[in-house]
Design a protein around this motif. Structure first.
Motif, PDB file in Angstrom:
ATOM      1  N   VAL A  56       0.833  -1.206   0.000  1.00 26.74           N
ATOM      2  CA  VAL A  56       0.000   0.000   0.000  1.00 26.74           C
ATOM      3  C   VAL A  56       0.870   1.258   0.000  1.00 26.74           C
ATOM      4  O   VAL A  56       0.511   2.276  -0.609  1.00 26.74           O
ATOM      5  CB  VAL A  56      -1.014  -0.018   1.179  1.00 26.74           C
ATOM      6  CG1 VAL A  56      -0.318   0.154   2.503  1.00 26.74           C
ATOM      7  CG2 VAL A  56      -2.092   1.024   0.992  1.00 26.74           C
ATOM      8  N   VAL A  57       2.021   1.206   0.650  1.00 29.04           N
ATOM      9  CA  VAL A  57       2.927   2.355   0.667  1.00 29.04           C
ATOM     10  C   VAL A  57       3.547   2.545  -0.720  1.00 29.04           C
ATOM     11  O   VAL A  57       3.640   3.675  -1.217  1.00 29.04           O
ATOM     12  CB  VAL A  57       4.019   2.180   1.750  1.00 29.04           C
ATOM     13  CG1 VAL A  57       5.050   3.290   1.672  1.00 29.04           C
ATOM     14  CG2 VAL A  57       3.382   2.127   3.135  1.00 29.04           C
ATOM     15  N   ALA A  58       3.960   1.449  -1.354  1.00 30.73           N
ATOM     16  CA  ALA A  58       4.519   1.535  -2.710  1.00 30.73           C
ATOM     17  C   ALA A  58       3.494   2.119  -3.673  1.00 30.73           C
ATOM     18  O   ALA A  58       3.817   2.991  -4.494  1.00 30.73           O
ATOM     19  CB  ALA A  58       4.978   0.159  -3.184  1.00 30.73           C
ATOM     20  N   ALA A  59       2.248   1.675  -3.569  1.00 29.40           N
ATOM     21  CA  ALA A  59       1.192   2.206  -4.434  1.00 29.40           C
ATOM     22  C   ALA A  59       0.924   3.681  -4.123  1.00 29.40           C
ATOM     23  O   ALA A  59       0.688   4.482  -5.036  1.00 29.40           O
ATOM     24  CB  ALA A  59      -0.086   1.390  -4.272  1.00 29.40           C
ATOM     25  N   GLY A  60       0.974   4.053  -2.857  1.00 27.44           N
ATOM     26  CA  GLY A  60       0.778   5.454  -2.475  1.00 27.44           C
ATOM     27  C   GLY A  60       1.879   6.358  -3.006  1.00 27.44           C
ATOM     28  O   GLY A  60       1.613   7.475  -3.466  1.00 27.44           O
ATOM     29  N   ILE A  61       3.110   5.869  -2.963  1.00 24.60           N
ATOM     30  CA  ILE A  61       4.223   6.652  -3.517  1.00 24.60           C
ATOM     31  C   ILE A  61       4.051   6.814  -5.018  1.00 24.60           C
ATOM     32  O   ILE A  61       4.251   7.906  -5.564  1.00 24.60           O
ATOM     33  CB  ILE A  61       5.568   5.980  -3.174  1.00 24.60           C
ATOM     34  CG1 ILE A  61       5.847   6.104  -1.679  1.00 24.60           C
ATOM     35  CG2 ILE A  61       6.701   6.579  -3.992  1.00 24.60           C
ATOM     36  CD1 ILE A  61       7.013   5.271  -1.201  1.00 24.60           C
ATOM     37  N   ALA A  62       3.656   5.740  -5.695  1.00 22.77           N
ATOM     38  CA  ALA A  62       3.437   5.808  -7.146  1.00 22.77           C
ATOM     39  C   ALA A  62       2.316   6.789  -7.479  1.00 22.77           C
ATOM     40  O   ALA A  62       2.436   7.586  -8.420  1.00 22.77           O
ATOM     41  CB  ALA A  62       3.118   4.417  -7.698  1.00 22.77           C
ATOM     42  N   LEU A  63       1.237   6.745  -6.713  1.00 28.11           N
ATOM     43  CA  LEU A  63       0.122   7.664  -6.950  1.00 28.11           C
ATOM     44  C   LEU A  63       0.551   9.102  -6.700  1.00 28.11           C
ATOM     45  O   LEU A  63       0.252  10.000  -7.501  1.00 28.11           O
ATOM     46  CB  LEU A  63      -1.063   7.300  -6.054  1.00 28.11           C
ATOM     47  CG  LEU A  63      -2.286   8.197  -6.168  1.00 28.11           C
ATOM     48  CD1 LEU A  63      -2.849   8.171  -7.583  1.00 28.11           C
ATOM     49  CD2 LEU A  63      -3.342   7.783  -5.159  1.00 28.11           C
ATOM     50  N   GLY A  64       1.268   9.329  -5.612  1.00 29.96           N
ATOM     51  CA  GLY A  64       1.736  10.686  -5.310  1.00 29.96           C
ATOM     52  C   GLY A  64       2.652  11.223  -6.393  1.00 29.96           C
ATOM     53  O   GLY A  64       2.548  12.394  -6.787  1.00 29.96           O
ATOM     54  N   PHE A  65       3.550  10.388  -6.881  1.00 26.51           N
ATOM     55  CA  PHE A  65       4.451  10.808  -7.954  1.00 26.51           C
ATOM     56  C   PHE A  65       3.658  11.137  -9.221  1.00 26.51           C
ATOM     57  O   PHE A  65       3.893  12.172  -9.858  1.00 26.51           O
ATOM     58  CB  PHE A  65       5.476   9.706  -8.241  1.00 26.51           C
ATOM     59  CG  PHE A  65       6.408  10.047  -9.369  1.00 26.51           C
ATOM     60  CD1 PHE A  65       7.499  10.873  -9.148  1.00 26.51           C
ATOM     61  CD2 PHE A  65       6.190   9.546 -10.648  1.00 26.51           C
ATOM     62  CE1 PHE A  65       8.361  11.199 -10.192  1.00 26.51           C
ATOM     63  CE2 PHE A  65       7.044   9.868 -11.685  1.00 26.51           C
ATOM     64  CZ  PHE A  65       8.132  10.693 -11.467  1.00 26.51           C
ATOM     65  N   SER A  66       2.716  10.273  -9.582  1.00 25.60           N
ATOM     66  CA  SER A  66       1.922  10.502 -10.796  1.00 25.60           C
ATOM     67  C   SER A  66       1.101  11.787 -10.690  1.00 25.60           C
ATOM     68  O   SER A  66       1.019  12.565 -11.646  1.00 25.60           O
ATOM     69  CB  SER A  66       0.999   9.312 -11.057  1.00 25.60           C
ATOM     70  OG  SER A  66       1.751   8.145 -11.271  1.00 25.60           O
ATOM     71  N   TRP A  67       0.488  11.999  -9.529  1.00 26.21           N
ATOM     72  CA  TRP A  67      -0.277  13.224  -9.332  1.00 26.21           C
ATOM     73  C   TRP A  67       0.625  14.442  -9.373  1.00 26.21           C
ATOM     74  O   TRP A  67       0.246  15.480  -9.931  1.00 26.21           O
ATOM     75  CB  TRP A  67      -1.030  13.178  -8.010  1.00 26.21           C
ATOM     76  CG  TRP A  67      -2.334  12.451  -8.075  1.00 26.21           C
ATOM     77  CD1 TRP A  67      -2.915  11.883  -9.173  1.00 26.21           C
ATOM     78  CD2 TRP A  67      -3.226  12.225  -6.987  1.00 26.21           C
ATOM     79  NE1 TRP A  67      -4.105  11.305  -8.830  1.00 26.21           N
ATOM     80  CE2 TRP A  67      -4.323  11.509  -7.495  1.00 26.21           C
ATOM     81  CE3 TRP A  67      -3.196  12.536  -5.646  1.00 26.21           C
ATOM     82  CZ2 TRP A  67      -5.387  11.109  -6.699  1.00 26.21           C
ATOM     83  CZ3 TRP A  67      -4.255  12.144  -4.857  1.00 26.21           C
ATOM     84  CH2 TRP A  67      -5.341  11.443  -5.373  1.00 26.21           C
ATOM     85  N   ALA A  68       1.803  14.343  -8.766  1.00 23.77           N
ATOM     86  CA  ALA A  68       2.732  15.479  -8.760  1.00 23.77           C
ATOM     87  C   ALA A  68       3.137  15.848 -10.183  1.00 23.77           C
ATOM     88  O   ALA A  68       3.175  17.034 -10.540  1.00 23.77           O
ATOM     89  CB  ALA A  68       3.968  15.154  -7.923  1.00 23.77           C
ATOM     90  N   VAL A  69       3.428  14.841 -11.001  1.00 24.40           N
ATOM     91  CA  VAL A  69       3.792  15.112 -12.400  1.00 24.40           C
ATOM     92  C   VAL A  69       2.630  15.780 -13.118  1.00 24.40           C
ATOM     93  O   VAL A  69       2.818  16.759 -13.856  1.00 24.40           O
ATOM     94  CB  VAL A  69       4.227  13.816 -13.113  1.00 24.40           C
ATOM     95  CG1 VAL A  69       4.331  14.017 -14.614  1.00 24.40           C
ATOM     96  CG2 VAL A  69       5.552  13.316 -12.548  1.00 24.40           C
ATOM     97  N   GLU A  70       1.428  15.279 -12.905  1.00 19.80           N
ATOM     98  CA  GLU A  70       0.253  15.854 -13.579  1.00 19.80           C
ATOM     99  C   GLU A  70       0.027  17.296 -13.120  1.00 19.80           C
ATOM    100  O   GLU A  70      -0.250  18.181 -13.945  1.00 19.80           O
ATOM    101  CB  GLU A  70      -0.983  15.010 -13.291  1.00 19.80           C
ATOM    102  CG  GLU A  70      -2.189  15.396 -14.111  1.00 19.80           C
ATOM    103  CD  GLU A  70      -2.035  15.086 -15.592  1.00 19.80           C
ATOM    104  OE1 GLU A  70      -2.663  15.805 -16.396  1.00 19.80           O
ATOM    105  OE2 GLU A  70      -1.307  14.142 -15.961  1.00 19.80           O
TER     106      GLU A  70
END
Length: 158
Positions: A56-70
């Motif tokens: 869940v932490v790995a997925a949260g980091i991936a989501l945060g990174f994707s949102w930050a890029v967007e």
């Protein structure tokens, strides 16, 4: 198999899926599938780099990174990075990044290795507790004479 290899395998399959979607599909399906797969790929890379993270932490980091890029696309991304990170903000992408994070989380859960000492059965837990209450070590061995419980009555070993 180690979680690093699961992450590597997930990354390879994700890139292949992304190329396949772009080659055989078009329009908004290909665009939004690519957004979700982008987040799955970031999650796989996170698992490769930090395999001890909970899924869940790995997925949260991936989501945060994707949102930050967007969200950085609103203020503008430097020209050399635009082919990789995109150039135009699109609000629906935020939803598809969540879809990708959930998919990445499921894949990371599947690849999560558990060692036998981490996953105990209820019977194992009961036996350990019963052995401790009986004054003997959980492995069934006898206590040394200098142990505080050495003089206490002990149950016979099974």
């Amino acid at each position: 198999m180690s979680r690093r290899w699961w992450g590597f395998g997930a990354a390879v399959v994700t890139v292949a899926a992304g190329l396949g979607v772009r080659a055989w599909a078009g329009g908004s399906f290909a665009k939004y599938a690519g957004d979700a797969l982008y987040t799955v790929l970031v999650c796989a890379v996170v698992v490769m780099v930090a395999p001890r993270l909970r899924p869940v932490v790995a997925a949260g980091i991936a989501l945060g990174f994707s949102w930050a890029v967007e969200l950085l696309q609103i203020v503008g991304i430097p020209a050399p990075l635009r082919p990789l990170l995109g150039a135009t903000f699109n609000a629906p992408d935020l939803f598809w990044y969540v879809v990708g994070a959930v998919l990445g989380w499921c894949i990371a859960l599947r690849g999560r290795g558990r060692t036998p000492d981490v996953r105990r059965s209820a019977r194992d837990e009961y036996e350990v507790a019963a052995a401790g209450a009986a004054g003997r070590p959980p492995d069934g061995s006898t206590l040394d004479s200098d142990h505080p419980r050495a003089g206490m009555p002990q149950l016979p070993a099974e």
